[in-house]
Motif scaffolding. Sequence first.
Motif, mmCIF file in Angstrom:
data_model
loop_
_atom_site.group_PDB
_atom_site.id
_atom_site.type_symbol
_atom_site.label_atom_id
_atom_site.label_comp_id
_atom_site.label_asym_id
_atom_site.label_seq_id
_atom_site.Cartn_x
_atom_site.Cartn_y
_atom_site.Cartn_z
ATOM 1 N N MET A 12 1.643 -7.580 0.751
ATOM 2 C CA MET A 12 0.511 -6.684 0.927
ATOM 3 C C MET A 12 0.169 -6.497 2.404
ATOM 4 S SD MET A 12 -3.313 -6.883 -0.685
ATOM 5 C CE MET A 12 -4.573 -5.726 -0.115
ATOM 6 N N ALA A 13 0.389 -7.548 3.203
ATOM 7 C CA ALA A 13 0.037 -7.483 4.621
ATOM 8 C C ALA A 13 0.868 -6.431 5.358
ATOM 9 C CB ALA A 13 0.222 -8.850 5.271
ATOM 10 N N LEU A 14 2.150 -6.322 5.029
ATOM 11 C CA LEU A 14 2.995 -5.318 5.677
ATOM 12 C C LEU A 14 2.520 -3.906 5.350
ATOM 13 C CD1 LEU A 14 6.525 -6.906 5.143
ATOM 14 C CD2 LEU A 14 5.357 -6.557 7.321
ATOM 15 N N VAL A 15 2.107 -3.695 4.105
ATOM 16 C CA VAL A 15 1.565 -2.387 3.719
ATOM 17 C C VAL A 15 0.285 -2.110 4.499
ATOM 18 C CG1 VAL A 15 0.664 -0.993 1.816
ATOM 19 C CG2 VAL A 15 2.568 -2.556 1.420
ATOM 20 N N PHE B 151 -4.744 9.145 6.349
ATOM 21 C CA PHE B 151 -4.634 8.213 5.229
ATOM 22 C C PHE B 151 -3.286 8.395 4.533
ATOM 23 C CE2 PHE B 151 -9.193 8.689 5.745
ATOM 24 C CZ PHE B 151 -9.676 7.414 5.536
ATOM 25 N N ASP B 152 -2.861 7.373 3.805
ATOM 26 C CA ASP B 152 -1.643 7.483 3.001
ATOM 27 C C ASP B 152 -1.872 6.771 1.674
ATOM 28 O OD1 ASP B 152 0.823 7.651 1.865
ATOM 29 O OD2 ASP B 152 1.947 7.008 3.629
ATOM 30 N N LEU B 153 -2.041 7.562 0.622
ATOM 31 C CA LEU B 153 -2.245 7.005 -0.711
ATOM 32 C C LEU B 153 -0.933 6.839 -1.479
ATOM 33 C CD1 LEU B 153 -5.453 8.926 -1.890
ATOM 34 C CD2 LEU B 153 -5.280 6.659 -0.841
ATOM 35 N N PHE C 295 6.303 1.665 -2.256
ATOM 36 C CA PHE C 295 6.531 0.232 -2.438
ATOM 37 C C PHE C 295 7.482 -0.017 -3.612
ATOM 38 C CE2 PHE C 295 5.362 -3.955 -4.088
ATOM 39 C CZ PHE C 295 5.155 -4.717 -2.954
ATOM 40 N N ALA C 296 7.365 0.812 -4.664
ATOM 41 C CA ALA C 296 8.223 0.669 -5.834
ATOM 42 C C ALA C 296 9.507 1.483 -5.722
ATOM 43 C CB ALA C 296 7.458 1.094 -7.096
ATOM 44 N N LEU C 297 9.423 2.670 -5.101
ATOM 45 C CA LEU C 297 10.571 3.569 -5.044
ATOM 46 C C LEU C 297 11.703 3.033 -4.181
ATOM 47 C CD1 LEU C 297 11.929 6.263 -5.672
ATOM 48 C CD2 LEU C 297 10.660 7.274 -3.751
ATOM 49 N N MET C 298 11.380 2.439 -3.046
ATOM 50 C CA MET C 298 12.422 1.980 -2.123
ATOM 51 C C MET C 298 13.337 0.929 -2.757
ATOM 52 S SD MET C 298 13.518 -0.511 0.088
ATOM 53 C CE MET C 298 14.327 -0.729 1.641
ATOM 54 N N PRO C 299 12.799 -0.177 -3.317
ATOM 55 C CA PRO C 299 13.697 -1.166 -3.929
ATOM 56 C C PRO C 299 14.398 -0.645 -5.184
ATOM 57 C CG PRO C 299 11.402 -1.751 -4.308
ATOM 58 C CD PRO C 299 11.394 -0.640 -3.318
ATOM 59 N N MET C 300 13.731 0.279 -5.916
ATOM 60 C CA MET C 300 14.383 0.853 -7.090
ATOM 61 C C MET C 300 15.586 1.693 -6.663
ATOM 62 S SD MET C 300 14.470 0.988 -10.360
ATOM 63 C CE MET C 300 12.839 0.464 -10.934
ATOM 64 N N THR C 301 15.442 2.451 -5.578
ATOM 65 C CA THR C 301 16.561 3.233 -5.046
ATOM 66 C C THR C 301 17.720 2.323 -4.666
ATOM 67 O OG1 THR C 301 15.026 4.898 -4.171
ATOM 68 C CG2 THR C 301 17.252 4.860 -3.249
ATOM 69 N N MET C 302 17.391 1.225 -3.999
ATOM 70 C CA MET C 302 18.413 0.262 -3.611
ATOM 71 C C MET C 302 19.126 -0.306 -4.826
ATOM 72 S SD MET C 302 16.944 -2.088 -0.523
ATOM 73 C CE MET C 302 18.316 -3.163 -0.852
ATOM 74 N N MET D 39 -2.094 -0.806 -4.944
ATOM 75 C CA MET D 39 -1.954 -1.433 -3.633
ATOM 76 C C MET D 39 -2.483 -0.546 -2.512
ATOM 77 S SD MET D 39 1.405 -3.198 -1.939
ATOM 78 C CE MET D 39 1.287 -4.626 -3.011
ATOM 79 N N GLU D 40 -2.364 0.794 -2.675
ATOM 80 C CA GLU D 40 -2.828 1.697 -1.634
ATOM 81 C C GLU D 40 -4.325 1.542 -1.375
ATOM 82 O OE1 GLU D 40 -2.826 3.184 -5.609
ATOM 83 O OE2 GLU D 40 -1.040 2.927 -4.350
ATOM 84 N N LEU D 41 -5.096 1.351 -2.432
ATOM 85 C CA LEU D 41 -6.540 1.211 -2.268
ATOM 86 C C LEU D 41 -6.898 -0.142 -1.672
ATOM 87 C CD1 LEU D 41 -7.790 2.858 -5.588
ATOM 88 C CD2 LEU D 41 -7.470 3.892 -3.341
ATOM 89 N N GLN D 42 -6.169 -1.179 -2.057
ATOM 90 C CA GLN D 42 -6.422 -2.488 -1.465
ATOM 91 C C GLN D 42 -6.050 -2.494 0.018
ATOM 92 O OE1 GLN D 42 -5.251 -6.082 -3.460
ATOM 93 N NE2 GLN D 42 -5.480 -5.209 -5.490
#
Length: 325
Positions: free
Chosen positions: A51-54, A67-69, A75-82, A247-250
């Motif tokens: 969460m800290a990196l985000v 802002f970036d929502l 966060f989910a798309l990148m590892p799924m693509t990999m 995670m975006e809101l946190q």
Amino acid sequence: MKRMLKIYMEKPELAALLLLFLLVVLFQIRSGGVFLSFENLRGFFGILPEMALVAIGVTILMICGEFDLSVGAVFALMPMTMAVLMATGISFPMALVAGLLVCVAIGLLNGYLTIRFAIPSFITTLGMMFVARSLTVVISGGFPPLLPADLPTWLFTSFVGPGQLFRMSFIWFLVIAVLVSLLLSRTNFGNWIRATGGFLPAADALGIPTARVKIACFILCSVLSGFAGLIQVLRLGSPLPSIGEGMELQAVAAAVIGGTALNGGVGAVFGGIIGVILIRVIDNGLILSQVDANWFKFAIGSLTIFAVVANSWLRKRAKSIKVEV
């Protein structure tokens, strides 16, 4: 009083740091000493980097005035693509590069659409959040692919340090945090970020390439979010389409709690990190103190509102006081 306000204006994250100290003491007492135990700290630091990196990326972007929502979906798309690429036989390094390039493309598109068509970034990235989350589900085919057994997970998940207290992901987090902090505080580009978020017309008048600065911040935010998602997937051992939800809101809450101004120009990487630690301390502390976990969101929401109100009042108060040298 005058000098205290001046110090706060220069270091708004100090208030969050003081609150963090008080909460650590409170939860240590209420948990009967378990909160600061080695086992609990090992688990705490093990998931903190994700969460800290985000939050670091979101903090930089908010300082730039945007802002970036979509960070939770990225966060989910990148590892799924990999994972999907590796399932077809592509090597881990190539899949990693491809995943990061997807993050770059999303950040670039977010920035370009926001600036080119003068759309509030809240709206642009809200739409991208749905797009990226949908793509994650679609490319997974409803069945998350299995990760290869020979992945170098030790590079991100193995324990290191005194008593093996930290995961390697924590080392990655520290290195990135230091580099981004130096970028913001010791380079011309960092000054451009603050100027762009602080007062855009003045930054344009000074010849600062504000459009490129904002796009670069959007890209950095997306890349850090995707990299954080990779770390979580390697820790869990499976790429799930649902990871990163909320995670975006946190991350925004962490940046605000750490002293980042909602209208840009003010903030620090350290403040965003303190905000994340506060959120994780509250989450962990409530459980160990045997308090109903449903109060977690109440606590974060109240703390966020309080931080915004307090920051606004203190800044107005500071502007009305002249500090004698």
